[in-house]
Scaffold this active site. Structure first.
Site, PDB file in Angstrom:
ATOM      1  N   LYS A  46       0.936  -1.405   0.541  1.00  0.00           N
ATOM      2  CA  LYS A  46       0.304   0.259  -0.464  1.00  0.00           C
ATOM      3  C   LYS A  46       0.811   1.283  -0.137  1.00  0.00           C
ATOM      4  O   LYS A  46       2.007   1.175   0.220  1.00  0.00           O
ATOM      5  CB  LYS A  46      -0.815   0.428   1.113  1.00  0.00           C
ATOM      6  CG  LYS A  46      -1.520   1.044   1.025  1.00  0.00           C
ATOM      7  CD  LYS A  46      -2.396   1.323   0.214  1.00  0.00           C
ATOM      8  CE  LYS A  46      -4.048   2.560   0.450  1.00  0.00           C
ATOM      9  NZ  LYS A  46      -4.348   3.251  -0.990  1.00  0.00           N
ATOM     10  N   ALA A  71     -11.778   5.113  -2.997  1.00  0.00           N
ATOM     11  CA  ALA A  71     -11.332   5.887  -2.831  1.00  0.00           C
ATOM     12  C   ALA A  71     -10.857   5.734  -1.421  1.00  0.00           C
ATOM     13  O   ALA A  71     -11.612   6.367  -0.855  1.00  0.00           O
ATOM     14  CB  ALA A  71     -12.346   7.394  -2.704  1.00  0.00           C
ATOM     15  N   CYS A 131      -2.672   8.902  -8.022  1.00  0.00           N
ATOM     16  CA  CYS A 131      -3.626   8.578  -6.700  1.00  0.00           C
ATOM     17  C   CYS A 131      -4.858   9.231  -7.145  1.00  0.00           C
ATOM     18  O   CYS A 131      -4.514  10.928  -6.709  1.00  0.00           O
ATOM     19  CB  CYS A 131      -2.977   8.921  -5.843  1.00  0.00           C
ATOM     20  SG  CYS A 131      -4.611   8.111  -4.398  1.00  0.00           S
ATOM     21  N   ILE A 192      -1.741   0.716 -16.115  1.00  0.00           N
ATOM     22  CA  ILE A 192      -2.066   2.543 -15.052  1.00  0.00           C
ATOM     23  C   ILE A 192      -2.901   2.531 -14.076  1.00  0.00           C
ATOM     24  O   ILE A 192      -3.400   1.195 -13.727  1.00  0.00           O
ATOM     25  CB  ILE A 192      -3.391   2.853 -16.510  1.00  0.00           C
ATOM     26  CG1 ILE A 192      -4.527   1.672 -16.751  1.00  0.00           C
ATOM     27  CG2 ILE A 192      -2.997   2.959 -17.585  1.00  0.00           C
ATOM     28  CD1 ILE A 192      -6.165   1.811 -17.328  1.00  0.00           C
TER      29      ILE A 192
HETATM   30  C1  SIN Z   1      -6.147   5.635  -1.929  1.00  0.00           C
HETATM   31  O1  SIN Z   1      -5.589   5.009  -1.654  1.00  0.00           O
HETATM   32  O2  SIN Z   1      -7.410   6.113  -2.408  1.00  0.00           O
HETATM   33  C2  SIN Z   1      -6.421   4.748  -4.020  1.00  0.00           C
HETATM   34  C3  SIN Z   1      -4.868   4.834  -4.294  1.00  0.00           C
HETATM   35  C4  SIN Z   1      -4.520   4.799  -6.151  1.00  0.00           C
HETATM   36  O3  SIN Z   1      -4.894   5.064  -6.453  1.00  0.00           O
HETATM   37  O4  SIN Z   1      -3.121   5.404  -6.283  1.00  0.00           O
END
Ligand code: SIN
Length: 305
Positions: A46, A71, A131, A192
């Site tokens: 993550k 999101a 992001c 992507i």
């Molecule tokens: C997120 O944590 O909102 C998604 C992260 C991402 O799409 O890079």
């Protein structure tokens, strides 16, 4: 010659080309209860930021036709807790570990990467400049070629292992951003990230995400990803990690023909966490039936009309 699924990216050898995509298996602990992580080519964590983040309140995911919206808002433990509590587990896995890094400013990206540079137990950083779910940083960097080049260049000054840059599809011309990442010194591109989208609850008349919009992933975005990988492969010399709706070995072959040297599996993990293991099995059989020695023989071999 024996058949091999091995691939090499920026001098780093992977046992197979299948990685888990960032955000789809946290820091790997839960996935390791399902299968040995050695079965993966690599695991991408993550996104890690300088400080811990709670992310957006729920609901922060929503299922859509052939896909999923998220999101999350970059919820993570922050770089210091990551180094203290998560790296020791990851360092013991015999698979390639890639740390995804996000930031709200160039200084934040640089500081996180500087702290990680002092730590062993992982192989590469994937810079998340794509992001769509945060007000500061994220896609703001990945949609402006000057900012892309700057953040990559500054990170390269403090991080000595290979750097992957993860690109957003929500741009006018992804080849321009890819070129900017290459000019900044990126070693590998991954693409992507999710496609900006939303969904609406017609009973409450509210968006189905508290962030009002999010990022679409899953099979719905695979055709977009394939076209973008093919376009960047033609314009750019860096190796590409393909991402976008990969759920089976046939999808991987499509991405490789379009120019990807490796891939990441994301949303499919929520349907079947063993997807990467099934994919590698299928790829081995494909090599055998196609009488190919290596998957590298497929990369960029799309025969265009
Ligand atoms: C997120 O944590 O909102 C998604 C992260 C991402 O799409 O890079």
């Amino acid at each position: 010659m024996s058949k091999t699924l091995k691939v090499t990216l920026a001098g780093v050898e992977f046992d197979n080309p299948i990685m888990t995509a960032s955000g789809c298996c946290g820091y790997g602990e839960e996935l390791s209860d399902i299968f040995p992580l050695t079965r993966l080519g690599g695991l991408v964590t993550k996104s890690i930021t300088l400080n811990p983040r709670l992310g957006h309140p729920p609901p922060r995911t929503a299922e859509t036709a052939s896909g999923m919206l998220n999101a999350i808002g970059l919820a993570n433990v922050g770089v210091d807790a990551f180094i203290r509590d998560k790296i020791p587990f990851l360092a013991g896995r015999k698979t390639r570990i890639i740390v995804n890094v996000a930031g709200g400013s160039v200084d934040e990206y640089v500081e996180v990467c500087r702290r990680l540079n002092d730590v062993d137990g992982f192989d590469m950083i994937e810079l998340n400049i794509s992001c769509p779910n945060v007000d500061r940083g994220g896609i703001q960097f990945g949609s402006d070629p000057k900012l892309t080049e700057k953040v990559v260049r500054e990170v390269k000054k403090v991080f000595s292992r290979p750097l992957i840059v993860k690109l957003s599809p929500s741009v006018t011309d992804i080849t321009v951003i890819a070129g900017a990442a290459e000019a900044g010194g990126a070693d590998v591109l991954s693409m992507i990230n999710s496609v900006v989208g939303t969904a609406v609850d017609i009973h409450t008349r509210r968006p189905r995400l508290t962030n009002n919009k999010g990022g679409l992933t899953g099979p719905a975005i695979k055709p977009i990803a394939l076209a973008m990988v093919a376009a960047v492969y033609e314009q750019c010399r860096l190796p590409i990690i393909g991402i976008g709706g990969i759920a089976c070995w046939q999808d991987v072959v499509e991405f490789m023909l379009c120019g990807a040297s490796a891939v990441q599996v994301g949303t499919a993990l929520f349907v079947d966490p063993e997807t990467p293991v099934k994919i590698t099995r299928g790829l081995k059989e494909y090599l055998r039936t196609q009488k190919l020695n290596s998957l590298n023989d497929l990369v960029g071999k799309l025969e265009k009309y």
